[in-house]
Design a protein around this motif. Structure first.
Motif, PDB file in Angstrom:
ATOM      1  N   ILE A   1     -55.824 -73.515  61.239  1.00 52.31           N
ATOM      2  CA  ILE A   1     -56.197 -74.007  59.906  1.00 52.31           C
ATOM      3  C   ILE A   1     -57.659 -74.401  59.883  1.00 52.31           C
ATOM      4  N   ALA A   2     -58.122 -75.045  60.955  1.00 55.69           N
ATOM      5  CA  ALA A   2     -59.540 -75.411  61.024  1.00 55.69           C
ATOM      6  C   ALA A   2     -60.419 -74.165  60.968  1.00 55.69           C
TER       7      ALA A   2
ATOM      8  N   GLU B   1     -60.377 -72.757  57.355  1.00 60.99           N
ATOM      9  CA  GLU B   1     -61.190 -73.548  56.430  1.00 60.99           C
ATOM     10  C   GLU B   1     -62.683 -73.350  56.690  1.00 60.99           C
ATOM     11  N   LYS B   2     -63.057 -73.158  57.945  1.00 60.85           N
ATOM     12  CA  LYS B   2     -64.463 -72.915  58.268  1.00 60.85           C
ATOM     13  C   LYS B   2     -64.924 -71.570  57.706  1.00 60.85           C
ATOM     14  N   VAL B   3     -64.097 -70.549  57.866  1.00 59.22           N
ATOM     15  CA  VAL B   3     -64.424 -69.231  57.311  1.00 59.22           C
ATOM     16  C   VAL B   3     -64.522 -69.320  55.786  1.00 59.22           C
ATOM     17  N   TYR B   4     -63.554 -69.975  55.170  1.00 54.44           N
ATOM     18  CA  TYR B   4     -63.516 -70.072  53.703  1.00 54.44           C
ATOM     19  C   TYR B   4     -64.769 -70.749  53.175  1.00 54.44           C
TER      20      TYR B   4
ATOM     21  N   ALA C   1     -55.354 -79.266  49.759  1.00 56.18           N
ATOM     22  CA  ALA C   1     -54.173 -79.469  50.611  1.00 56.18           C
ATOM     23  C   ALA C   1     -53.137 -78.369  50.453  1.00 56.18           C
ATOM     24  N   PHE C   2     -53.257 -77.553  49.390  1.00 61.35           N
ATOM     25  CA  PHE C   2     -52.196 -76.585  49.093  1.00 61.35           C
ATOM     26  C   PHE C   2     -52.038 -75.543  50.193  1.00 61.35           C
ATOM     27  N   MET C   3     -53.115 -74.858  50.556  1.00 55.46           N
ATOM     28  CA  MET C   3     -53.010 -73.758  51.514  1.00 55.46           C
ATOM     29  C   MET C   3     -52.601 -74.218  52.910  1.00 55.46           C
ATOM     30  N   PRO C   4     -53.201 -75.281  53.473  1.00 61.76           N
ATOM     31  CA  PRO C   4     -52.726 -75.745  54.778  1.00 61.76           C
ATOM     32  C   PRO C   4     -51.236 -76.114  54.771  1.00 61.76           C
ATOM     33  N   ALA C   5     -50.796 -76.777  53.707  1.00 63.51           N
ATOM     34  CA  ALA C   5     -49.379 -77.139  53.621  1.00 63.51           C
ATOM     35  C   ALA C   5     -48.504 -75.904  53.467  1.00 63.51           C
TER      36      ALA C   5
ATOM     37  N   LEU D   1     -44.994 -67.002  58.396  1.00 58.39           N
ATOM     38  CA  LEU D   1     -46.460 -67.029  58.403  1.00 58.39           C
ATOM     39  C   LEU D   1     -47.046 -65.905  59.247  1.00 58.39           C
ATOM     40  N   ARG D   2     -48.066 -65.250  58.680  1.00 55.42           N
ATOM     41  CA  ARG D   2     -48.915 -64.315  59.422  1.00 55.42           C
ATOM     42  C   ARG D   2     -50.359 -64.649  59.038  1.00 55.42           C
ATOM     43  N   LEU D   3     -51.026 -65.475  59.863  1.00 61.96           N
ATOM     44  CA  LEU D   3     -52.411 -65.874  59.604  1.00 61.96           C
ATOM     45  C   LEU D   3     -53.314 -65.079  60.540  1.00 61.96           C
ATOM     46  N   GLY D   4     -54.040 -64.105  59.963  1.00 64.13           N
ATOM     47  CA  GLY D   4     -54.914 -63.253  60.758  1.00 64.13           C
ATOM     48  C   GLY D   4     -56.303 -63.856  60.876  1.00 64.13           C
ATOM     49  N   LEU D   5     -56.845 -63.875  62.090  1.00 65.32           N
ATOM     50  CA  LEU D   5     -58.174 -64.442  62.349  1.00 65.32           C
ATOM     51  C   LEU D   5     -59.015 -63.463  63.163  1.00 65.32           C
ATOM     52  N   ALA D   6     -60.298 -63.398  62.833  1.00 65.87           N
ATOM     53  CA  ALA D   6     -61.267 -62.635  63.624  1.00 65.87           C
ATOM     54  C   ALA D   6     -62.279 -63.616  64.206  1.00 65.87           C
ATOM     55  N   TRP D   7     -62.559 -63.488  65.500  1.00 61.84           N
ATOM     56  CA  TRP D   7     -63.484 -64.377  66.205  1.00 61.84           C
ATOM     57  C   TRP D   7     -64.584 -63.545  66.858  1.00 61.84           C
ATOM     58  N   ILE D   8     -65.789 -64.086  66.895  1.00 65.46           N
ATOM     59  CA  ILE D   8     -66.873 -63.508  67.688  1.00 65.46           C
ATOM     60  C   ILE D   8     -67.451 -64.624  68.555  1.00 65.46           C
TER      61      ILE D   8
END
Length: 707
Positions: free
Chosen positions: A558-559, A562-565, A577-581, A592-599
């Motif tokens: 979630i952190a 929110e940083k990307v957003y 609070a809506f999306m994290p909840a 849940l399927r939360l996709g993340l890309a990291w570099i």
């Protein structure tokens, strides 16, 4: 109106009408040819059936309208004039579907050019969605209303497979059969197919029905000479070609149940059914239907039994599938709809429905356990219609809001509907709306599959009782083809509220039938190149991709989200609070399927997908614009697509809200979400809203004609 002189002109195109003298007459052959070409010779659209209706129930004002294209007949329908402004399908009560042969809905648009200029409304009544295109697609200037929920039994597979899938029903039938044996009652099935035996079979049927409740209410076959003659003539004439069947069940020497049936091209159409109420302990109607089904499976494997009735829960136990027979109303101009519903509303006094009661609850946690279960089951069709969704919406968007309402409709102890709403007072008037906001991609009140508009009026009356000065009720976004949409729209109009439909947004989606490789191959070379090229560049520079599904990994995920957003082009969330909840809620359910890309440990893209019951829904996507050169959003989408298709085995992927251009890269199908707004004409603010609506629609109608 055409006088018929040039009706067969080889080069003629467009619609033309001719009067009928209580028969299709010389046009019967063309009617049957079109029925065979378009619908394989549907029994209820056979010229014999239509002629019988015209002969016994027509009044001579009926007209046959025919559409030709380059001289070939493309569509036909039987219409009659209600008054100077309104025309409608010819539809006596004995007709289960309207006399309409239209396989291309676009042909209806040109009909206005041939109808008299004063006609502003055309009611095309009782249309089967599986027969023709009258119901095809929502469009401005048209109106749908559910009429009856019909059902079919597909004669696929074997009869043993059919019964094995209905163990409870089979058990009940065996119990009735055992009761007959215990009491020494002899059971005998009789099947009548010969033309010279049909009159006697119909006479027996009429006597049986007249002795029951239909006789007491005056609706039995023998109640009027015209109705009696209609069925006698129809069955006799159809039997000549082997298209009539009367099935009887005799208990000892007494007729206990009978069915009148048309059968043609593997289709069995149940016209009428009746039973002797003195034999109720043996359920003769069910025993007879069992025999009819067994006979049909043996005689016409691969065919179907069509009931064309308003099926209740008991009858639906027998069904392979069900669907709604619907009316469609077309208007010459948008303003005509406003005028029509205004006049109807002033005179509307909907009758109260016995046995229905409404409960009002202010928070989803206060709903009774059976209501909560009712809503949780609805989640299988629509995530945003489930209890979990509303809990999160209320807690994070509408906490302690005094205007929240969950209207629960019951019939006895059975939950029939849950309508979640939000009330807001403006001046002295109340405005109610769907309990939804911009996070809601599909608002769908939870309704029992058999709920009818007249029953839903009970809920609207309860709303009116609580808010006597209600000005309007707005429900959006909804699926215009859904049972909920049509039921609510019909209920509003019965209630006398002035209901108007409007377009909300487009919805792009992709049906899935194969694997990821097949899906990607169908998307084209450019997307494949982008994924391959950017994937290599991303990995070479230390990029990694992951999918978070577990609640234990959510704090870090979630952190990152929110940083990307915050680093993206997106506006800040008004309800942070809506999306994290939401993520926590559906992680707990395994959705849940939360996709993340990291570099190099830095989050650069994020997407929130919810995957449940064979569907994948894409709720949020964002990427850090500083890393745009890697196309991280495309890489995350591809990763989640592959996972949803190959691992989750979904059958549909849904982009939810909007017609954004990028969605066409991934999706090939589009549908629409619509809304409805209903005004109460008996409140001052409701009248003002109606005036604005009518003026706006009139202006759009003028603009459309000038354009």
């Amino acid at each position: 109106m055409d006088d018929g002189a040039g009706i067969e002109s080889a080069g003629m195109s467009g619609w033309s009408g001719v009067p009928l003298q209580r028969s299709l007459g010389e046009h019967g052959a063309a009617w049957d040819a079109l029925n065979r070409r378009l619908f394989g010779g549907h029994p209820l659209l056979d010229a014999r059936f239509i002629d019988g209706l015209l002969a016994q129930f027509g009044d001579g004002s009926e007209q046959l309208w025919t559409c030709r294209r380059d001289g070939q007949v493309e569509a036909m329908c039987v219409l009659k004039r209600r008054n100077a402004l309104v025309w409608a399908s010819f539809l006596p009560p004995q007709a289960q579907i309207g006399a309409t042969l239209v396989a291309d809905a676009a042909l209806l648009d040109s009909l206005w050019g041939s109808l008299p200029p004063l006609v502003i409304q055309l009611d095309l009544l009782c249309n089967d969605p599986q027969v023709g295109a009258v119901l095809a697609g929502p469009a401005p200037g048209q109106q749908l209303m559910n009429h009856a929920r019909t059902m079919r039994i597909a004669l696929d597979g074997g009869v043993d497979d059919y019964w094995s899938a209905r163990a409870h029903l089979q058990s009940n039938i065996k119990r009735y059969q055992k009761r007959l044996l215990e009491k020494g009652v002899a059971k005998r099935h009789v099947h009548i197919v010969e033309a010279d035996q049909m009159d006697a079979a119909v006479e027996r049927y009429a006597a049986l029905e007249s002795a029951g409740w239909k006789g007491r209410t005056g609706t039995a076959v023998g109640a009027t000479p015209a109705q009696h003659q209609f069925y006698r003539d129809l069955l006799r004439r159809a039997a000549v070609d082997g298209h009539a069947l009367v099935c009887e069940l005799w208990l000892d020497d007494k007729l206990a149940a009978s069915r009148l049936i048309l059968c043609q091209n593997g289709m069995y159409v149940m016209l009428k059914t009746s039973y002797d109420e003195s034999f109720a302990e043996y359920s003769p109607g069910r025993l007879l239907l069992r025999g009819v089904i067994d006979r049909a499976f043996e005689a016409d494997p691969g065919g179907a039994i069509e009931f064309y009735t308003d099926a209740d829960h008991n009858l639906l136990e027998w069904a392979s599938s069900q669907r709604w027979i619907r009316h469609r109303t077309l208007y010459r101009w948008n303003v005509a709809e406003a005028l029509k519903v205004s006049l109807r509303a002033w005179h509307s006094k909907p009758p109260a429905q016995d046995g229905l009661a409404v409960e009002v609850v202010h928070h989803p946690d206060a709903l009774a356990p059976d209501v909560q279960s009712f809503m949780t089951k609805a989640e299988k069709q629509n995530v945003a219609g489930g209890l979990a969704w509303y809990r999160n919406l209320v807690e994070t968007v509408y906490p302690a809001n005094p205007g929240l309402r969950f209207y629960v409709l019951r019939q006895g102890q059975h939950v029939m509907a849950v309508l979640p709403l939000r009330a807001q007072k403006t001046g002295r008037a109340w405005q109610l709306s769907s309990l939804s906001n911009f996070y809601t991609s599909l608002y769908e009140p939870v309704l029992d599959a058999g709920l009818k508009p007249r029953e839903m009026v009970t809920v609207l009356s309860a709303i009116h009782d609580e808010f006597p000065s209600i000005a309007s009720l707005t429900l959006t976004p909804m699926d215009p083809d859904s049972h909920a949409y049509q039921t609510l729209l019909g209920a509003m109009r019965i209630k006398g509220w002035l209901a108007f439909e409007y377009f909300a947004f487009g919805n792009w989606y992709q049906p899935i039938s194969g694997d990821w490789a097949g899906y990607l191959a169908a998307r084209g070379g450019q997307l494949q190149n982008t994924i391959r090229r950017m994937g290599k560049k991303f990995a070479n520079d230390g990029g990694t991709l992951e999918i978070v599904t577990s609640a234990r990994d959510l704090p870090v995920a979630i952190a990152a989200y929110e940083k990307v957003y915050a680093a993206s082009w997106k506006k800040p969330e008004p309800f942070p609070a809506f999306m994290p909840a939401l993520m926590q809620t559906y992680a707990a359910k395994g959705f849940l399927r939360l996709g993340l890309a990291w570099i190099k440990g830095e989050p650069v893209a994020a997407q929130l997908w919810i995957v449940s019951y064979g569907r994948a829904e894409i709720y949020k996507l964002a990427y850090d614009e500083g890393f745009k050169a890697y196309s991280p959003g495309t890489l995350v989408t591809a990763m989640l697509m592959e996972h949803a298709i190959d691992k989750d085995k979904v059958t549909e992927i849904d982009y939810l809200i909007g017609d954004d251009a990028y969605k066409k890269t991934w999706m090939s199908h589009r549908r629409e979400r619509w809304g409805m707004v209903a005004y109460n004409p008996k409140s001052l603010r409701g009248l003002k809203g109606l005036a604005r609506e009518a003026a706006g629609r009139a202006a759009r109608g003028v603009a459309d004609r000038l354009g």
